[in-house]
Scaffold this motif. Sequence first.
Motif, short mmCIF file in Angstrom:
data_model
loop_
_atom_site.label_atom_id
_atom_site.label_comp_id
_atom_site.label_asym_id
_atom_site.label_seq_id
_atom_site.Cartn_x
_atom_site.Cartn_y
_atom_site.Cartn_z
N ASP A 261 0.86 -1.18 0.00
CA ASP A 261 0.00 0.00 0.00
C ASP A 261 0.90 1.24 0.00
N PRO A 262 0.67 2.18 -0.89
CA PRO A 262 1.52 3.39 -0.94
C PRO A 262 1.62 4.12 0.40
N GLU A 263 0.60 3.99 1.24
CA GLU A 263 0.66 4.66 2.54
C GLU A 263 1.73 4.04 3.45
N ALA A 264 2.15 2.81 3.15
CA ALA A 264 3.18 2.15 3.96
C ALA A 264 4.58 2.63 3.59
N VAL A 265 4.70 3.37 2.49
CA VAL A 265 6.00 3.82 2.03
C VAL A 265 6.31 5.18 2.64
N ASP A 266 7.21 5.16 3.60
CA ASP A 266 7.65 6.39 4.27
C ASP A 266 9.16 6.47 4.13
N PRO A 267 9.65 7.39 3.29
CA PRO A 267 11.09 7.50 3.08
C PRO A 267 11.88 7.72 4.37
N GLU A 268 11.22 8.23 5.39
CA GLU A 268 11.89 8.48 6.67
C GLU A 268 11.92 7.21 7.54
N ASP A 269 11.15 6.18 7.15
CA ASP A 269 11.07 4.97 7.97
C ASP A 269 11.02 3.72 7.09
#
Length: 116
Positions: free
Chosen positions: A68-76
């Motif tokens: 899910d794109p919401e799971a992609v956090d460049p900071e984490d």
Amino acid sequence: MAKRGGFPGGGAMPGGMQNMLKQAQRMQRQMEEAQKKLEELEITETAGGGVVEVTVSGKKEITKIKIDPEAVDPEDVETLEDLVMAAVNGALRKLEDASQASMSKITGGIGPNMFG
């Protein structure tokens, strides 16, 4: 006159041994059929409430990863890596459980570890 090898009383296998051999051959065929069915199996596992989904084939190959794109956090990135790893490991465990259950039906619970 020298005796030939074999079983006493004529050299033929006793009926019990023949039956055991037939049962072993039948079990071998059943195991081969079960293995083919397992190879066609696909198991999907999710992690993080469904934000990561992994599908594994019965050949233990990853056939699909959905994130899910919401799971992609460049900071984490570490959390996403952990979710992918958890989903893959969960799918592989389910596949192993399915394999053991399938073989147990054929062998009646007698496994390869029974003798050692």
